[in-house]
Design an enzyme around this catalytic site. Structure first.
Site, PDB file in Angstrom:
ATOM      1  N   HIS A 196       1.536 -17.296  -3.270  1.00 43.02           N
ATOM      2  CA  HIS A 196       0.423 -17.140  -4.227  1.00 43.02           C
ATOM      3  C   HIS A 196       0.922 -16.860  -5.635  1.00 43.02           C
ATOM      4  O   HIS A 196       0.171 -16.361  -6.473  1.00 43.02           O
ATOM      5  CB  HIS A 196      -0.533 -16.035  -3.748  1.00 43.02           C
ATOM      6  CG  HIS A 196      -1.239 -16.415  -2.486  1.00 43.02           C
ATOM      7  ND1 HIS A 196      -1.834 -15.507  -1.646  1.00 43.02           N
ATOM      8  CD2 HIS A 196      -1.413 -17.631  -1.893  1.00 43.02           C
ATOM      9  CE1 HIS A 196      -2.358 -16.152  -0.610  1.00 43.02           C
ATOM     10  NE2 HIS A 196      -2.111 -17.434  -0.728  1.00 43.02           N
ATOM     11  N   THR A 231       0.832  -1.226   0.000  1.00 41.65           N
ATOM     12  CA  THR A 231       0.000   0.000   0.000  1.00 41.65           C
ATOM     13  C   THR A 231       0.860   1.266   0.000  1.00 41.65           C
ATOM     14  O   THR A 231       0.489   2.265  -0.603  1.00 41.65           O
ATOM     15  CB  THR A 231      -0.952   0.029   1.215  1.00 41.65           C
ATOM     16  OG1 THR A 231      -0.186  -0.069   2.411  1.00 41.65           O
ATOM     17  CG2 THR A 231      -1.958  -1.115   1.138  1.00 41.65           C
ATOM     18  N   ASN A 289       1.477  -4.297  11.872  1.00 41.83           N
ATOM     19  CA  ASN A 289       0.292  -4.283  11.014  1.00 41.83           C
ATOM     20  C   ASN A 289      -0.569  -3.070  11.318  1.00 41.83           C
ATOM     21  O   ASN A 289      -0.689  -2.686  12.495  1.00 41.83           O
ATOM     22  CB  ASN A 289      -0.525  -5.566  11.200  1.00 41.83           C
ATOM     23  CG  ASN A 289      -1.323  -5.902   9.946  1.00 41.83           C
ATOM     24  OD1 ASN A 289      -0.748  -6.134   8.876  1.00 41.83           O
ATOM     25  ND2 ASN A 289      -2.639  -5.871  10.075  1.00 41.83           N
TER      26      ASN A 289
END
Ligand code: APR
Length: 244
Positions: A123, A28, A216
């Protein structure tokens, strides 16, 4: 328990066997939206739920819709994104022999762009693409610049990204190596992930030490089991704890 940055900095300074487990929150600050933050991909309005669009059956049955979403919402933010301080700090810790591996759920290759060598991509990656018919390999630029709504190989086959779509299994070799690093780590840093997608989120449970760190923005499940919890932005936090 909640920790301050001095405590986290001390643990990292003393450790020579750190493993990092990360997610979309790392991107981000490089202008790649995450998925579940309030401004994340999954909280925007689409004709279908994004988790459905990013599934294998949707790719097979609606390749045009899949690529419309995937090109605009995933590839375009990724193609020109640069690593932020968090990525660079992790590369520095690896160069100093302190960080042994990065286990990431991300598909944006920002860790490799930052110079990290041992990156395990649970992933997969958007930077490798394969023809579903003949197996020919393509770059992310090939896919983005293909004028067709559905990128096609010269053999006529549809090109697919080498990412793990919903409904697909993870690569066994990547999983086994990731679990091995995590289970042998002295220090595990969890950062930029909501820890809600399985099986990836379950891998942190293989950590056996008492230097489990969370960095986080938002809360994650079972924080009571984490030794050092700090809620903040990865790039800003790493600026405080790792000098490059
Ligand atoms: N610094 C630290 N944390 C951040 C930052 C930041 N700058 N920005 C966002 N976060 C946190 C959010 O608070 C959130 O908890 O990162 C987390 C991102 O969570 P998700 O959007 O769910 O991303 P992730 O956990 O990586 O998702 C896992 O879901 O859809 C699948 O395959 C996709 O790999 C993805 C998986």
């Amino acid at each position: 328990m909640n920790a301050n940055l001095d405590q986290i900095k001390e643990v990292i300074n003393k450790s020579n066997n750190i493993v990092f487990f990360g997610g979309a929150g790392l991107g981000t600050e490089s202008n790649i939206p995450d998925f579940r933050s309030k401004d994340g991909l999954y909280n925007m309005e689409y004709d279908y739920p994004p988790e459905q669009i990013l599934s294998y059956s949707f790719f097979i049955n609606n390749p045009k819709e899949f690529y419309r979403f995937y090109k605009n919402k995933c590839l375009k933010p990724m193609i020109n994104a640069s690593p932020n301080y968090a990525h660079l700090a992790l590369c520095e810790l690896e160069k100093r022999g302190k960080l042994k591996a990065i286990v990431t759920q991300n598909i944006d290759s920002l860790h490799q762009k930052a110079g990290s060598k041992k990156v395990l991509e649970l992933h997969g990656t958007s930077f490798n693409n394969t023809c579903t018919k003949c197996g020919k390999k393509f770059t992310i630029e090939d896919v983005l610049n293909d004028k067709n709504d559905i990128p096609l190989c010269t053999c006529g086959g549809i090109i697919r990204p080498d990412i793990v779509m919903y409904e697909e299994g993870l690569n066994n070799q990547v999983v086994n190596e990731s679990i091995n690093y995590i289970s042998n780590a002295k220090t595990l840093i969890i950062c930029g992930t909501s820890l809600v997608v399985y099986p990836a989120a379950s891998f942190v449970n293989f950590y056996k030490g008492n230097e489990l760190i969370l960095i986080n923005k938002d809360e994650v499940p079972h924080e009571e089991n984490i030794n050092y919890v700090y809620h903040g932005k990865a790039g800003e936090v790493f600026k405080e704890i790792v000098e490059i």
